[in-house]
Structure formats: structure tokens, C-alpha cells
Design a protein around this motif. Structure first.
Motif, PDB file in Angstrom:
ATOM      1  N   ARG A  73     -68.351 -45.479 -18.670  1.00 21.67           N
ATOM      2  CA  ARG A  73     -68.391 -45.032 -20.067  1.00 21.67           C
ATOM      3  C   ARG A  73     -69.786 -44.540 -20.461  1.00 21.67           C
ATOM      4  NH1 ARG A  73     -65.240 -49.735 -20.016  1.00 21.67           N
ATOM      5  NH2 ARG A  73     -63.096 -49.431 -20.743  1.00 21.67           N
TER       6      ARG A  73
ATOM      7  N   GLU B   7     -63.989 -36.061 -20.778  1.00 22.63           N
ATOM      8  CA  GLU B   7     -63.906 -37.468 -20.374  1.00 22.63           C
ATOM      9  C   GLU B   7     -62.478 -37.842 -20.000  1.00 22.63           C
ATOM     10  OE1 GLU B   7     -66.256 -40.421 -20.480  1.00 22.63           O
ATOM     11  OE2 GLU B   7     -67.421 -38.667 -19.913  1.00 22.63           O
TER      12      GLU B   7
ATOM     13  N   LEU C 101     -58.713 -44.237 -14.249  1.00 20.00           N
ATOM     14  CA  LEU C 101     -59.584 -45.212 -14.891  1.00 20.00           C
ATOM     15  C   LEU C 101     -59.167 -45.372 -16.347  1.00 20.00           C
ATOM     16  CD1 LEU C 101     -63.036 -44.109 -13.422  1.00 20.00           C
ATOM     17  CD2 LEU C 101     -61.757 -46.179 -12.854  1.00 20.00           C
TER      18      LEU C 101
ATOM     19  N   ARG D 147     -61.238 -39.293 -16.311  1.00 19.78           N
ATOM     20  CA  ARG D 147     -60.651 -40.633 -16.216  1.00 19.78           C
ATOM     21  C   ARG D 147     -59.208 -40.567 -15.717  1.00 19.78           C
ATOM     22  NH1 ARG D 147     -62.651 -44.193 -20.544  1.00 19.78           N
ATOM     23  NH2 ARG D 147     -64.779 -43.520 -20.992  1.00 19.78           N
TER      24      ARG D 147
END
Length: 729
Positions: free
Chosen positions: A572, A624, A633, A628
Motif C-alpha cells: 500500500r 492501483e 492482493l 492488485r
């Protein structure tokens, strides 16, 4: 005899059985005392069974039952769910709900005194002074002119014997009152702020959901300064109007925000909410806990642990700045308050509002999937507008040797001061220098028994470890080679930046805002109020300055080192950097004067930096999201961490291999490690980590529970499990 199954506030895996003495009425959720070994312990009744359960068993009786209202079924269900989810003994979770155990007892009483109207037969100058305290100093009296004996004596400058004599003479009479008075009742019908069109639309939707009842979750997605607080004030007012017993919880990431927002609640509802945070003294915590349990604290505002108060009828939870990493509890029972707030609202059958200008990716994905209703606030009300953000490429405009501010930022600071406006410099490093080395031998000073560097604090003359709290005066000689005057601070902290600004702006009023310089709510409130009044020209602070403060005359924000958050293996890191810098930049231009933010970086082409400059939050989140999703994730997959520690590297490595061999087989589950943790040695203990990854549909908590149940660890080895870890250290 009936049998009560009692869960204690101890790290035990299950409740114990006790007989219920005749005449003692118990029900699930009742708080009791019962013997565990030689001592009585506090516990909660999980279940009451018939007398057939006690047949042939030698059980101890329950010692006593507290008169406090029993814990409700939704709260008991919530605590059990938290224990399962976090892979924690249920007694440890119960202990979090019973942190102010004195609140189980009735409020202590205090003796106060009031005038009877009868004058003493023998009047003396000292006695006249006592009468004058009541008659001429009404601001000193509270509770209808009820004063404590010590306060009377101090205000009148007389001895306690004079007060006692006034009582014996019939001029004063004692009155017993509760030490913990109830909180004032909020009035939802007091006028609120005038809402913009967007704010009014969001408020209408929130009010409709509250009137309909049942569980619903909202994302209040508004740019910095868009008035999210005024919108959720309308939701609070509607909740109070709709149910005379409803309670509301407002979670904030920082104690500093708790202090700052109390006045806004007072103005809107005519009463301050009940506070709950670690900075409170035991008496105040006892008061809030008792009033929450009895349902008399209608609005509670506090830090993440306020989520575990056993409210009587919780109907609305608001998580302000829901993206903030402070909502993640790293010690003891590891949990994220945002996620638990959603679950608690669901179990209570109420509403939850997650508010942020930079929502976490997990929250944004839930909103897009329809699990949360998104309410957008895209503009600031009135004349204020979002600040212009400019990236300062340090490769092209580097600071002068020995300095940390680029010429671009220096010129902006000079011009802002000349205009009579305020500046804010942000650097997320406390102290003077984050590393101290010896120029003679190259030794890096560390905390004993760890690999943590010591930070130099020049104002206090100490070297401090911000991980363990270890602190020593700065040595005159290198402790490794003995060279005198050889220790040198490397890198900037807020103290060093302040030193540089004082040279640049010798006539400016400069203050440092960090947890070192503003300790406690009063100190934070004083510093914030002085900044609001314009008594500070340049504020230099850590991440505490990014959270919710409103400084009308602040027009320049400078980020000294925007790249620091991008380092390390945190999945993150980019998201956190964007959120933090966006929040910091959003402090500028919140009134009529336009604001600007200068962000110093060596990586202007990083996606987080490009999105920040373009004010393209959604574009950044899309990048992002894609990364991910491809790597499965969170929020598209699940992670868990297992951390073990031991006094020696040999023992921890041997145990880690045994733990790895005991890992259950699970479809789609990948186990990485064991590997040395980034902080390999902490408080003299060597640390190893496992990282476990699974598809979203897998119950990773159940997998970790099954794994840990197989383990028989040496007494010197400790292990902890973190579901959905935020820290990878």
C-alpha cells in the motif's frame, strides 16, 4: 442449580462453568465475579443452562453479579466474531470491551455544600469571605451553587475549619452528588449549517436510510474541505430524532482531532459528546464507559477502541478519515477499526458512514460493487477552492549543500510571509535527524538489542528510538570507538527543517507540530488554536498536521520529502503516499485566499506523484486496482501474517521450520517464508515472518486457526497472527 458459562477477561480459549446460587438472577450478557484459582475474576455470562448440566460435577458458585445492564446479544455476537476473525482468544477480545471496569459500579459520590439562607449567629470576617464566594463569584459554582469544601476554602482563602464551622452553624448544608455526572443530552433540532446542493442531496439520502431502518453502509466521498462533517451531522440529528434511545459513535484517527471537533459538536447539538481515547484519565474513562453501557451517552466520539464499548443501542457509526492507517491496531488483538465498524453496524442493524477525501482502495471497490452507497461532494463550499499542486523536481532544482529546501520552496516561503499569509511544511520524520553516525569509525547508533537506528532530538539533547521508546542523552564520545565530538546527525527531521527556516526567515514565528512537541490534548489544542488565530507564520509538522485541521490563512503547503513513503516492500506504499500528500495539500486555501502546494520529489514520474499533481485520484486508484487485481492482493485477495520471535536466532529459525512443516494444505493458499522480518531484532528478540496469501473466497481466519492449533511452541517462543496486515516490519 442452574449453570452459568462464564467468559473471563483472560487469554483462555473457552468459557468455564459455574453454579448459580439460589436467588441470583443471571442472564446472558450479565457481568459477574467468579473464582479462577484463588482469586475472583471479572467475567461475562455467555449462556445459562439447566441444572442437569451440573449433575455429578463439582462446580464453584458465581461470587457476585454486577447491577449494570447486561451486554446485548449483538455486542456478544460481535465480540465472538472478532475473536474468530482475528484468531484471538475470546477472553482477550472481551477485555477490550471492559477497559473501564469501575464503570460497572454506581458512580462514587462527592459531598458538596450550598447556602441554606441562614446566617450564623456569630459572624466573623472569615465566615463573611465564605458567603462572598457564593454571592459574588457565581462563576466558581456549579450544580446550582454546589461547591466542594476544599474549593470553598481555597476561594475564600480560609482554613477548612471555617467551612466546617459554617456547616455546624447551619449556614451551609451538605449535599451528596455523583462524581460522574451524566452527559448533557444533545438537541438534534438546533439549526445546522446552510448546506450546498451536493451536501443537501447527500443528507437527504442519509436521512431516508435512517428513517427506513436496518443496516446500510455509505461512503461519504468528498474532497478536502467539502463539508463532510456538516453532512454527517445531519445523519446524527436524524438518528437522534428517530429513536429516543439511539446512540451514535464517531471514530476519529487521532486524539488531536477528538479535541478539535468537540466544539463543533457543542455548537451543532448544544452538548459535547462523550469522549473515549487513551489520553483520558481513569475517572473520565469510567464515566464514559458507564454512561455508554446505560445508554445515557447518546453521542460518543473517540479513537478506534471506542468501537468496543458495550453500547445499549448503537444505531449509527461514522468513521471519519476512514483511509487513515491509525485505524489499524498493531499490538495485542490486531484489527482494522474501519472493517470492524462495518460489521458491528450490520450486527446492530444500524447505519455506518465511511468518510474520506481519499478513500482506501478496499472501500472504493466495495462502493463500486454496490456494497456501499457512494455519496459524492466534489467541491468546497463558498469561495474556497482546491489548491494548485506543483511537483518540484529535486533533480533539476536541488537544495543547496547542507539544506533540504529547494530554491523554489524557499522563494515561495519568503513570498507567503511577505503577503501576511501562513505556510505549512510537512516532513514525516520526528526529531532533528533520523540517523546518528560516528565520523571517526562509521558506527551507526542503534537501540540495544535491536537493529533500530536512534533519532537525534536536538531540542532535548537526547537520542530516541521511536519503535521501542528507548532514550539516552546524546553521548559526548562515540560508544564504539571513543572518539570525542564525532557523532553526526544524518538526514532531516522536523527540527532540522525548522532550523533551516529560521535562517531563511529570521523574523517569522515558527512552530513544530509533532507528537514530541504537542503531547496531550491541551497542548495540541493550544497549538492548533494559535495557528487558526494567525499567531504562527510557519508550521513544520509530521503527519499529525494532515488530519482535519482548518487554518483559514494558510495558503502554502510545502512537502519536504514526498518520496519517503514510497520506500520499502509495503503493497500500500503508493496508496498511502497519495492519501497522505493529498490530505496535507488540502490544508491550503480553505478560506477565500487561494492555496498552492509544492511537493519536493526525486520521482516526479511516479504514478502517485503524477496523479497528485493532476488531481486525478480516480485515475491513481485505477492503476492501483489493476496491479492488485493482477497479483490477487487485497481487496481482490486476502493476506495474513504470522510473526514469531525468540531470544536467539537459532531457536527462532528452528521453530520457524517446524511451523512451516505444520502448515495445512489449502486450495489456492500460498505460504511465503519463513524470512527475517525487516526489523529483525526487536527488544532483544529475533523475529521471523510468514506471509500467507489466498483467494478472496477462502476463510483465511479459519485456515490460520487450524494451523496455530497444530503448534506446540517452546516456552520462549512467541507467535502472533495478523489478518490483513498493514505493517510489514
Amino acid at each position: 442449580m442452574a449453570v452459568a458459562r462464564i467468559l473471563f477477561t483472560l487469554p483462555l480459549p473457552e468459557p468455564f462453568d459455574y453454579t448459580v446460587p439460589e436467588g441470583m438472577g443471571l442472564e446472558p450478557g450479565a457481568y459477574v465475579a467468579a473464582p479462577v484459582g484463588p482469586y475472583d475474576r471479572l467475567g461475562m455470562v455467555v449462556e445459562v443452562l439447566g441444572d442437569e448440566v451440573s449433575s455429578g460435577r463439582k462446580l464453584k458458585p458465581v461470587t457476585a453479579v454486577y447491577e449494570a445492564p447486561p451486554m446485548g446479544a449483538p455486542m456478544r455476537e460481535f465480540l465472538a466474531w472478532v475473536a474468530r476473525y482475528t484468531v484471538t482468544h475470546p477472553g482477550q477480545v472481551l477485555a477490550m470491551a471492559l477497559r473501564a471496569r469501575d464503570g460497572l459500579l454506581p458512580s462514587p459520590v462527592e459531598t458538596r455544600y450550598r447556602l441554606t439562607g441562614t446566617l450564623p449567629e456569630r459572624m466573623t470576617p472569615a465566615r463573611q469571605k465564605v458567603l462572598d464566594v457564593y454571592r459574588n463569584c457565581p462563576e466558581m459554582s456549579g450544580n446550582d451553587h454546589l461547591l466542594a469544601a476544599a474549593d470553598i476554602a481555597a476561594a475564600a482563602n480560609v482554613s477548612s475549619g471555617v467551612v466546617k464551622g459554617m456547616v455546624e452553624a447551619g449556614a451551609l448544608e451538605p449535599v451528596e452528588i455523583d462524581s460522574d455526572p451524566p452527559f448533557a443530552i444533545p438537541d438534534p433540532d438546533l439549526p445546522g449549517a446552510s448546506l450546498t446542493g451536493e451536501q443537501a442531496t447527500a443528507a437527504v439520502e442519509l436521512r431516508a436510510a435512517i428513517q427506513q431502518g436496518g443496516f446500510s453502509a455509505f461512503l461519504l466521498d468528498g474532497v478536502t474541505g467539502s463539508g463532510k462533517t456538516e453532512v454527517y451531522f445531519e445523519a446524527i440529528a436524524e438518528t437522534l430524532r428517530s429513536d429516543p434511545e439511539a446512540q451514535i459513535l464517531v471514530l476519529l484517527p487521532e486524539i488531536a482531532l477528538t479535541q478539535a471537533i468537540l466544539a463543533r459538536f457543542q455548537a451543532r447539538f448544544g452538548a459535547a459528546p462523550a469522549p473515549w481515547h487513551s489520553g483520558m484519565n481513569p475517572k473520565d474513562r469510567r464515566r464514559t464507559w458507564r454512561e455508554a453501557v446505560h445508554g445515557r451517552a447518546r453521542i460518543v466520539i473517540g479513537a478506534r477502541s471506542a468501537l468496543f464499548l458495550p453500547y445499549r443501542k448503537l444505531r449509527l457509526i461514522i468513521v471519519d478519515e476512514e483511509h487513515d492507517t491509525s485505524f489499524k491496531q498493531e499490538d495485542g488483538v490486531t484489527y482494522h477499526a474501519r472493517d470492524l465498524a462495518v460489521m458491528r453496524a450490520k450486527m446492530e442493524g444500524g447505519q455506518v458512514i465511511l468518510a474520506s477525501a481519499t478513500p482506501a482502495l478496499e472501500t472504493a471497490v466495495n462502493a463500486e460493487a454496490g456494497r456501499y452507497v457512494r455519496l459524492r461532494l466534489s467541491a468546497r463550499p463558498g469561495a474556497s477552492r482546491l489548491p494548485d499542486i506543483e511537483l518540484v523536481d529535486l533533480r533539476k532544482a536541488p537544495p543547496a549543500k547542507g539544506k533540504w529546501l529547494s530554491p523554489v520552496l524557499e522563494r515561495a516561503l519568503i513570498q507567503t510571509l511577505a503577503n501576511g499569509e501562513q505556510s505549512l511544511l510537512f516532513l514525516n520524520r520526528r526529531g532533528y535527524a533520523p540517523l546518528v553516525i560516528c565520523k571517526a569509525c562509521g558506527e551507526r547508533l542503534k537501540t540495544p538489542g535491536t537493529e533500530n537506528w536512534l533519532t537525534e532530538h536536538r531540542y532535548s539533547g537526547r537520542l530516541v528510538c521511536h519503535v521501542t521508546g528507548y532514550s539516552i542523552p546524546k553521548p559526548a564520545k562515540c560508544p564504539h570507538c571513543g572518539a570525542a565530538d564525532s557523532l553526526m546527525g544524518v538526514g532531516p527531521g522536523v527540527e532540522r527543517v525548522a532550523e533551516e527556516v529560521r535562517v531563511l526567515l529570521p523574523n517569522a514565528r515558527i512552530e513544530i507540530f509533532s507528537s514530541d512537541t504537542a503531547q496531550g490534548g491541551d497542548a495540541v489544542r493550544s497549538l492548533v488554536e494559535r495557528m487558526e488565530r494567525g499567531e504562527i507564520d510557519v508550521m513544520i509538522g509530521t503527519q499529525i498536521v494532515a488530519k482535519g485541521h482548518n487554518f483559514p490563512n494558510l495558503t502554502l503547503v510545502g512537502v519536504v520529502d514526498a518520496d519517503s513513503g514510497l520506500k520499502g516492500g509495503d503493497l500500500r506504499a503508493g496508496e498511502r503516499t497519495y492519501q497522505l500528500l493529498s490530505q496535507v495539500a488540502g490544508r491550503a486555501g480553505r478560506a477565500e485566499r487561494p492555496g498552492r502546494a509544492l511537493v519536493q520529489t526525486y520521482a516526479p514520474d511516479n504514478p502517485a506523484m503524477e496523479a497528485l499533481a493532476a488531481n486525478d485520484r480516480d485515475g491513481f486508484l485505477q492503476i492501483e486496482r489493476d496491479v492488485r487485481a493482477e497479483l490477487v492482493l487485497p481487496p481482490f485477495g486476502r493476506l495474513a501474517a504470522m510473526i514469531l520471535s525468540a531470544p536467539s536466532a537459532e531457536l527462532v529459525d528452528k521453530t520457524a521450520l517446524e511451523i512451516a512443516a505444520a502448515a495445512p494444505n489449502g486450495e489456492g493458499i500460498e505460504v511465503f517464508g519463513p524470512a527475517p522480518a525487516p526489523i529483525t531484532v526487536l527488544r532483544g528478540r529475533h523475529r521471523r515472518r510468514f506471509l500467507i496469501k489466498s483467494p478472496r473466497i477462502v476463510d483465511l481466519s479459519a485456515y490460520m486457526t487450524a494451523w496455530t492449533a497444530r503448534l506446540k511452541l517452546p516456552a520462549q517462543v512467541r507467535i502472533s497472527v495478523d489478518i490483513d496486515p498493514y505493517s510489514f516490519l
